[in-house]
Design an enzyme around this catalytic site. Structure first.
Site, PDB file in Angstrom:
ATOM      1  N   HIS A  19       6.534  57.768  36.026  1.00  0.00           N
ATOM      2  CA  HIS A  19       5.775  57.845  34.774  1.00  0.00           C
ATOM      3  C   HIS A  19       5.442  59.288  34.383  1.00  0.00           C
ATOM      4  CE1 HIS A  19       2.108  57.881  37.462  1.00  0.00           C
ATOM      5  NE2 HIS A  19       1.678  58.703  36.523  1.00  0.00           N
TER       6      HIS A  19
ATOM      7  N   ASP B   9       7.938  53.349  40.763  1.00  0.00           N
ATOM      8  CA  ASP B   9       7.351  54.527  40.120  1.00  0.00           C
ATOM      9  C   ASP B   9       7.687  55.809  40.875  1.00  0.00           C
ATOM     10  OD1 ASP B   9       6.031  55.847  38.112  1.00  0.00           O
ATOM     11  OD2 ASP B   9       4.047  55.620  38.997  1.00  0.00           O
TER      12      ASP B   9
ATOM     13  N   GLY C 191      -3.130  64.259  36.272  1.00  0.00           N
ATOM     14  CA  GLY C 191      -2.455  65.500  36.646  1.00  0.00           C
ATOM     15  C   GLY C 191      -2.087  65.527  38.117  1.00  0.00           C
ATOM     16  N   ASN C 192      -2.790  64.709  38.923  1.00  0.00           N
ATOM     17  CA  ASN C 192      -2.472  64.584  40.349  1.00  0.00           C
ATOM     18  C   ASN C 192      -1.245  63.698  40.582  1.00  0.00           C
ATOM     19  OD1 ASN C 192      -5.759  65.066  41.214  1.00  0.00           O
ATOM     20  ND2 ASN C 192      -4.174  65.853  42.565  1.00  0.00           N
ATOM     21  N   SER C 193      -0.877  62.890  39.597  1.00  0.00           N
ATOM     22  CA  SER C 193       0.224  61.945  39.774  1.00  0.00           C
ATOM     23  C   SER C 193       1.492  62.661  40.229  1.00  0.00           C
ATOM     24  CB  SER C 193       0.516  61.221  38.455  1.00  0.00           C
ATOM     25  OG  SER C 193      -0.537  60.356  38.128  1.00  0.00           O
TER      26      SER C 193
ATOM     27  N   GLY D   5      16.847  35.486  39.564  1.00  0.00           N
ATOM     28  CA  GLY D   5      16.644  35.030  38.187  1.00  0.00           C
ATOM     29  C   GLY D   5      15.717  33.846  38.047  1.00  0.00           C
ATOM     30  N   VAL D   6      14.518  33.948  38.607  1.00  0.00           N
ATOM     31  CA  VAL D   6      13.526  32.880  38.452  1.00  0.00           C
ATOM     32  C   VAL D   6      12.223  33.454  37.909  1.00  0.00           C
ATOM     33  CG1 VAL D   6      14.464  31.451  40.291  1.00  0.00           C
ATOM     34  CG2 VAL D   6      12.672  33.123  40.827  1.00  0.00           C
TER      35      VAL D   6
END
Length: 392
Positions: free
Chosen positions: A134, A164, A237-239, A295-296
């Protein structure tokens, strides 16, 4: 008489001040014994410890080893500002008669630059950097600032939205020493940890705390969740920054916080280094992460739902299947309760996702289901999990 006495007093004081001025100018050593409240000098106890000696309980060495490998990431992207209807616009310009004469009731499209910031960690001598998906999602330009102040452009090697995690690469001479990976098995609840990143863009910052919990999931942050929870302050900003142990070894990638104000409230989450390492290796070897998929559309079974359907509160309820998907082709139907995969119980959706995603596409699994009170075993050929749809 009183006036003469006052005049005499003033003359004496003036004379004394003049004498004091002359002595302080020409003979200051004569006044060494005179001080404020009679104190001519003070004695201060100064430490005799060598300044290079670490303070007891200090984590300076861990920070010294790990901080050079932590970088600040600045991203920017061009955003086209959509036309707005006059009724929905609060802009004084859009209400201007001359503006409406030229543009009508709608404002023209306008391209603006949107910027954001985050952090990352240098993990290899080839200039590979781990960060959050992100942080760099949709970015047109990515700039990396090293701890020594140097800046350089970065390219995206690959990204995995489901966990992520993203991998960047920079090409700059004299890279800092890559950070050392910890063994996730060594991380225990209660361990002291340090979070390193660039909160609010103020510059590289270190905060400390402990490991509050391990294996946090069901948070709705990522598709695949297995977070380290910490009370070390993690702020915007730590991400993508580093969560390290007291040896300076990387144990996680800081990714999210629980907050009502936007700032740290003592509940932060980091992706464990074991997950980050798997994604890093998959991206560098294969260009991306390949996961199994059947696919469920599953739903967890609570006691209330079990009572309503008159079934046991175990397994996962299948409420839908993708037409011609792996489960549909194998005969799985809406209303089935999936209880086991290859003989191992499935307790909830998270466990089902993890079990299926770990299977290579093309392999077959045995699914034990319950249908109308009868237990059945169905063989499913696992497909490849489709990537997330990109927003236009």
């Amino acid at each position: 008489m009183l006036k003469r006495l006052w005049l005499l007093f003033a003359q004496i004081v003036t004379l004394l001040l003049a004498i004091l001025f002359i002595l302080s100018t020409f003979k200051p050593n004569w006044l060494d014994g005179i001080g404020f409240n009679g104190v001519s000098s003070i004695t201060i106890n100064e430490s005799s410890i060598d300044p290079s000696t670490p303070n007891p309980g200090s984590h300076h060495e861990a920070v010294k080893r790990s901080m050079p490998a932590v970088v600040n990431i600045f991203t920017s992207k061009n955003v086209v500002k959509q036309k707005r209807n006059k009724k929905d616009s609060n802009s004084s310009q859009s209400n201007d008669p001359w503006f409406q004469f030229f543009f009508g009731d709608q404002a023209p499209n306008k391209e603006e630059e949107s910027s954001s910031l985050g952090s990352g960690v240098i993990v290899s001598a080839e200039g590979l950097i781990l960060t959050n998906h992100h942080v760099i999602e949709g970015a047109d330009q990515i700039e990396v600032a090293l701890a020594d102040g140097r800046k350089t452009k970065a390219t995206v090697i690959g990204s995995d939205p489901d966990t992520d995690i993203a991998v960047l690469r920079i090409n700059i001479p004299n890279l800092p020493k890559p950070i050392t990976f910890a063994k996730i098995e060594s991380v225990k609840v209660g361990d002291i940890v340090l979070a390193i990143g660039n909160p609010f863009g103020v510059g590289q910052t270190v905060t400390s705390g402990i490991v509050s919990a391990l294996g946090r999931d069901h948070l709705g942050i990522n598709t695949f969740e297995n977070f380290i929870q910490t009370d070390a302050a993690i702020n915007p900003g730590n991400s993508g920054g580093a969560l390290v142990d007291t040896r300076g070894h990387l144990i996680g990638i800081n990714t999210a916080i629980y907050s009502r104000s936007g700032g740290s409230m003592g509940i932060g989450f980091a992706i464990p280094i074991s997950t980050a390492k798997e994604v890093l290796e998959a991206i560098t070897k294969n260009g991306g992460v390949t996961r199994g998929w059947i696919g469920v559309e599953p739903q967890n079974i609570n006691q209330e739902l079990a009572d309503t359907l008159k079934i046991k509160p175990e397994g996962v309820l299948i409420i839908g299947t993708l037409q011609n998907g792996p489960a549909d082709r194998a005969g799985i139907k809406p209303g089935d309760v999936l209880k086991k995969i290859d003989g191992k119980p499935v307790k909830d959706i998270t466990q089902l996702l993890n079990k299926i995603s770990a299977v290579s596409p093309g392999q077959k699994i045995k699914a034990e289901i319950s249908r109308k009170g009868k237990d059945l075993e169905i063989e499913i050929q696992v497909g490849k999990r489709p990537g997330p749809k990109r927003q236009k």
